[in-house]
Design an enzyme around this catalytic site. Structure first.
Site, PDB file in Angstrom:
ATOM      1  N   LYS A  84     -45.462  17.098  19.539  1.00 21.67           N
ATOM      2  CA  LYS A  84     -44.105  16.540  19.695  1.00 21.67           C
ATOM      3  C   LYS A  84     -43.251  17.641  20.320  1.00 21.67           C
ATOM      4  O   LYS A  84     -42.873  18.601  19.668  1.00 21.67           O
ATOM      5  CB  LYS A  84     -43.562  16.172  18.305  1.00 21.67           C
ATOM      6  CG  LYS A  84     -42.548  15.060  18.254  1.00 21.67           C
ATOM      7  CD  LYS A  84     -41.289  15.272  19.034  1.00 21.67           C
ATOM      8  CE  LYS A  84     -40.209  16.008  18.269  1.00 21.67           C
ATOM      9  NZ  LYS A  84     -39.053  16.358  19.118  1.00 21.67           N
TER      10      LYS A  84
ATOM     11  N   GLU B 168     -42.958  28.774  12.221  1.00 20.56           N
ATOM     12  CA  GLU B 168     -42.490  29.805  13.159  1.00 20.56           C
ATOM     13  C   GLU B 168     -41.010  29.522  13.379  1.00 20.56           C
ATOM     14  O   GLU B 168     -40.653  28.600  14.114  1.00 20.56           O
ATOM     15  CB  GLU B 168     -43.257  29.700  14.485  1.00 20.56           C
ATOM     16  CG  GLU B 168     -44.741  30.022  14.397  1.00 20.56           C
ATOM     17  CD  GLU B 168     -45.017  31.491  14.116  1.00 20.56           C
ATOM     18  OE1 GLU B 168     -44.098  32.323  14.236  1.00 20.56           O
ATOM     19  OE2 GLU B 168     -46.156  31.800  13.756  1.00 20.56           O
TER      20      GLU B 168
ATOM     21  N   CYS C 213     -36.819  33.536  20.253  1.00 16.79           N
ATOM     22  CA  CYS C 213     -36.827  33.802  18.810  1.00 16.79           C
ATOM     23  C   CYS C 213     -36.963  35.298  18.560  1.00 16.79           C
ATOM     24  O   CYS C 213     -36.554  35.796  17.521  1.00 16.79           O
ATOM     25  CB  CYS C 213     -37.956  33.035  18.147  1.00 16.79           C
ATOM     26  SG  CYS C 213     -39.546  33.336  18.906  1.00 16.79           S
TER      27      CYS C 213
ATOM     28  N   GLU D 247     -28.445  33.901  13.532  1.00 18.30           N
ATOM     29  CA  GLU D 247     -29.116  33.902  14.831  1.00 18.30           C
ATOM     30  C   GLU D 247     -28.124  33.409  15.893  1.00 18.30           C
ATOM     31  O   GLU D 247     -27.604  32.302  15.802  1.00 18.30           O
ATOM     32  CB  GLU D 247     -30.333  32.968  14.781  1.00 18.30           C
ATOM     33  CG  GLU D 247     -31.207  33.072  16.011  1.00 18.30           C
ATOM     34  CD  GLU D 247     -32.418  32.143  15.947  1.00 18.30           C
ATOM     35  OE1 GLU D 247     -32.263  30.986  15.533  1.00 18.30           O
ATOM     36  OE2 GLU D 247     -33.519  32.585  16.326  1.00 18.30           O
TER      37      GLU D 247
HETATM   38  P1  NAD Z   1     -34.886  22.718  16.199  1.00 15.00           P
HETATM   39  O1  NAD Z   1     -35.208  23.103  14.807  1.00 15.00           O
HETATM   40  O2  NAD Z   1     -33.589  22.088  16.471  1.00 15.00           O
HETATM   41  O3  NAD Z   1     -35.978  21.702  16.778  1.00 15.00           O
HETATM   42  C1  NAD Z   1     -37.342  22.033  16.839  1.00 15.00           C
HETATM   43  C2  NAD Z   1     -38.161  20.768  16.896  1.00 15.00           C
HETATM   44  O4  NAD Z   1     -38.041  20.062  15.664  1.00 15.00           O
HETATM   45  C3  NAD Z   1     -37.736  19.789  17.992  1.00 15.00           C
HETATM   46  O5  NAD Z   1     -38.886  19.278  18.610  1.00 15.00           O
HETATM   47  C4  NAD Z   1     -37.003  18.715  17.212  1.00 15.00           C
HETATM   48  O6  NAD Z   1     -37.003  17.462  17.836  1.00 15.00           O
HETATM   49  C5  NAD Z   1     -37.797  18.692  15.929  1.00 15.00           C
HETATM   50  N1  NAD Z   1     -37.105  18.113  14.771  1.00 15.00           N
HETATM   51  C6  NAD Z   1     -35.781  17.994  14.547  1.00 15.00           C
HETATM   52  N2  NAD Z   1     -35.557  17.432  13.337  1.00 15.00           N
HETATM   53  C7  NAD Z   1     -36.771  17.206  12.786  1.00 15.00           C
HETATM   54  C8  NAD Z   1     -37.208  16.671  11.551  1.00 15.00           C
HETATM   55  N3  NAD Z   1     -36.338  16.246  10.620  1.00 15.00           N
HETATM   56  N4  NAD Z   1     -38.525  16.608  11.302  1.00 15.00           N
HETATM   57  C9  NAD Z   1     -39.420  17.052  12.208  1.00 15.00           C
HETATM   58  N5  NAD Z   1     -39.071  17.561  13.411  1.00 15.00           N
HETATM   59  C10 NAD Z   1     -37.756  17.641  13.689  1.00 15.00           C
HETATM   60  O7  NAD Z   1     -35.110  24.039  17.045  1.00 15.00           O
HETATM   61  P2  NAD Z   1     -34.777  24.263  18.570  1.00 15.00           P
HETATM   62  O8  NAD Z   1     -33.283  24.320  18.681  1.00 15.00           O
HETATM   63  O9  NAD Z   1     -35.548  23.315  19.403  1.00 15.00           O
HETATM   64  O10 NAD Z   1     -35.405  25.709  18.850  1.00 15.00           O
HETATM   65  C11 NAD Z   1     -34.701  26.883  18.654  1.00 15.00           C
HETATM   66  C12 NAD Z   1     -35.127  27.534  17.360  1.00 15.00           C
HETATM   67  O11 NAD Z   1     -36.526  27.749  17.382  1.00 15.00           O
HETATM   68  C13 NAD Z   1     -34.520  28.910  17.181  1.00 15.00           C
HETATM   69  O12 NAD Z   1     -34.109  29.081  15.849  1.00 15.00           O
HETATM   70  C14 NAD Z   1     -35.666  29.855  17.519  1.00 15.00           C
HETATM   71  O13 NAD Z   1     -35.542  31.124  16.929  1.00 15.00           O
HETATM   72  C15 NAD Z   1     -36.821  29.084  16.989  1.00 15.00           C
HETATM   73  N6  NAD Z   1     -38.064  29.532  17.613  1.00 15.00           N
HETATM   74  C16 NAD Z   1     -38.970  30.209  16.854  1.00 15.00           C
HETATM   75  C17 NAD Z   1     -40.150  30.690  17.432  1.00 15.00           C
HETATM   76  C18 NAD Z   1     -41.160  31.441  16.604  1.00 15.00           C
HETATM   77  O14 NAD Z   1     -42.296  31.560  17.052  1.00 15.00           O
HETATM   78  N7  NAD Z   1     -40.839  31.944  15.423  1.00 15.00           N
HETATM   79  C19 NAD Z   1     -40.412  30.459  18.784  1.00 15.00           C
HETATM   80  C20 NAD Z   1     -39.474  29.767  19.528  1.00 15.00           C
HETATM   81  C21 NAD Z   1     -38.304  29.300  18.943  1.00 15.00           C
END
Ligand code: NAD
Length: 516
Positions: A177, A250, A284, A377
């Site tokens: 997804k 992650e 991240c 963040e």
């Molecule tokens: P987000 O949490 O808003 O969304 C991530 C994913 O989760 C999306 O695909 C979204 O559609 C999905 N999602 C949203 N609500 C959900 C639910 N209730 N159940 C299941 N899935 C759901 O994050 P984002 O804004 O897309 O990404 C940025 C964040 O990701 C930052 O905090 C960044 O630090 C983190 N990140 C972490 C890593 C790592 O490896 N640790 C890598 C990249 C990004």
């Protein structure tokens, strides 16, 4: 354009996976409509997991060598499509074209590594048998089945590849997804997989927003690999708790950089600018706060400001692109305004230098630990710099966070300091390099999550560990039986004393144990 989705491989009789709605994807740089993808309903997600389960049994039955051939075929197709993939990333995410191509290369390096390394990482191991000398003990690794992968928008193929490649190489099928902000590149990369693999449905995509992700958590996958924000990660864990579905988390970070007084100031400043601004600060593992030893502080700040002045924002050859979403622009603006209100000094950029989705790289000094820009963040092109009296103070303040993802240390005793930073990963006299070294495990602690992708640990994350105890010959005392000799109690007590007491046999065993 309506991009193909999991629906295209529905078998007759399965419920239609696509709801009536579509997601429209817009370019953050200029607002252009790039395409549409279907919003896959909960029924569609369940159907995809059902198809994946059938695929998993054939895929899991292949040998490692056979899977390697399949994965290398996909890698070659992705490499051939590198320009198209980079263009999609550039348009959907807003990052410069070169950054997008670097992302493609990093993703391919992990796919290549996982494909070739799985056989070694998952080779069965013979282990010691302790008190059961008549046994052979083996640890072996087996596919889990179907892995759900939920990805973010900031690295739309590199980040999910960190789970997908390793899960596939370990013999699992995957339902992916992607983020609702960047689905088109995911659709392309899955389409190429479906052409490359001889087993249908081994990798499928379900496009949509939060509810589609939430449905994947409930669809009966064997493990859910989530990459995204800490707030959403908690929701995913709660949803998965109902079915005891294991999760890999992650999450976000607030990565510190420590610059010790014996550091190469110019090199540290240049790396700081790259580490904080690459991917428009939306990584991240971006450098989000910098602690600099007092004797070199002024020189370091001057060099950072000079380097930032050379950074080009926007355009085809820019270093920093558009922020991917308006919501993220709002968060960064809020952090900058909060910092300025509380007394931070702006040396470049600042809250007034935001135009549309473009944020000028911002350097802040006189920042305090209670400012949002130091505690939460920020995820934008912002460099807050703090003067510290000693390396000990830098370490204490770097570790005073609920996050613990990446970090970096500059100085002659870098490795020694690195071991004391509370984070999953540390780059020494560099930034972010741990993410490009395919053999190193990637992941965090605390609010940054748990579990590891990449490296051997990343392959084992997607395997079921099996412990096998094989009896090879019989002994007079069989601990696994009720049929014991009459003096079994005395003999057992004698064995305890000999093996674990202070007698000569125990002493020899202790000495040998230390040597082995
Ligand atoms: P987000 O949490 O808003 O969304 C991530 C994913 O989760 C999306 O695909 C979204 O559609 C999905 N999602 C949203 N609500 C959900 C639910 N209730 N159940 C299941 N899935 C759901 O994050 P984002 O804004 O897309 O990404 C940025 C964040 O990701 C930052 O905090 C960044 O630090 C983190 N990140 C972490 C890593 C790592 O490896 N640790 C890598 C990249 C990004």
């Amino acid at each position: 354009m309506v991009a193909p989705t999991a629906s295209s491989s529905s078998s007759p009789g399965t419920p239609p996976p696509i709801g009536p709605e579509v997601l429209r994807v817009h370019a953050p740089a200029d607002g252009a409509l790039l395409g549409e993808v279907p919003i896959v309903s909960a029924a569609g997600v369940t159907a995809a997991v059902t198809r994946a389960r059938a695929a998993a049994s054939s895929w899991g039955a292949l040998t490692y060598a056979e899977r390697e051939v399949e994965l290398v075929r996909w890698r070659r197709a992705l490499a051939d499509a590198a320009d198209e993939l980079a263009e999609l990333i550039h348009r959907e995410n807003g990052k410069p074209r070169l950054d997008a191509l670097v992302e493609v290369m990093m993703a391919l390096s992990h796919l290549d590594h996982a494909a070739k390394r799985a056989a070694k990482a998952l080779a069965p191991e013979k282990v010691g048998t302790g008190i059961l000398a008549n046994f052979r003990a083996t640890v072996s690794y087996h596919p889990l089945g179907v892995i759900g992968v939920i990805g973010p928008w900031n690295y739309p193929i590199f980040t999910p590849m960190g789970s997908i490649a390793y899960a596939l190489a370990a013999g699992n099928a995957v339902v992916f997804k992607p983020s609702e902000l960047t689905p088109l590149v995911g659709v392309k990369f899955v389409e190429l997989a479906q052409k490359a693999f001889s087993v249908p449905d081994v990798l499928q995509i379900v496009t949509g927003a939060g509810p589609t992700g939430a449905a994947l958590c409930k669809a009966g996958v064997d493990k859910l690999a989530f990459t995204g924000s800490t707030a959403t990660g908690k929701k995913v864990m709660a949803a998965c708790a109902d079915t005891l579905t294991p999760v890999l988390m992650e999450l976000g970070g607030k990565d510190p950089m420590i610059v010790a007084e014996d550091a190469d100031v110019d090199a540290a400043a240049e790396a700081a600018v790259f580490g904080a601004l690459t991917n428009t600060g939306q990584a991240c593992i971006s450098i989000e706060r910098i602690y600099v030893a007092a004797p070199i502080y002024d020189r370091f700040v001057d060099k950072v400001v000079a380097e930032v002045a050379k950074v080009k924002v926007g355009g085809d050859d820019g270093h920093v692109g558009a922020m991917t979403s308006k919501a993220q622009v709002g968060i960064v603006k809020d952090h900058l305004e909060d910092a300025v209100r509380r007394g931070a000094k702006v040396l470049a950029g600042g809250p007034d230098a935001i135009v549309g989705n473009f944020i000028q790289p911002t350097v802040l000094v006189d920042v305090t630990d209670d400012m949002k820009v130091m505690a939460d963040e920020t995820f934008g092109p912002v460099i807050p710099i703090v003067k510290v009296a000693s390396t000990e103070e830098a370490l204490r303040r770097a570790n005073a966070t609920s996050f613990g993802l990446g970090s970096s240390v500059f100085g002659k005793r870098g490795k020694e300091l690195a071991d004391r930073v509370k984070a999953g990963m540390t780059a020494v006299n560099s930034v972010m390099a741990f993410s490009a070294i395919t053999s190193l495990p990637f992941g965090g602690v605390g609010d940054s999550g748990f579990g590891r992708i990449h490296g051997d640990q990343g392959i084992r994350e997607f395997a079921r560990t099996k412990a096998t105890a094989e009896q090879t010959f019989a002994l007079p005392i069989n601990m696994m039986s009720f049929r014991q000799p009459a003096n079994a109690y005395e003999r057992m007590r004698g064995m305890i004393k000999q093996l674990y007491g202070a007698g000569p046999v125990a002493k020899v065993k202790d000495a040998l144990g230390r040597l082995l």
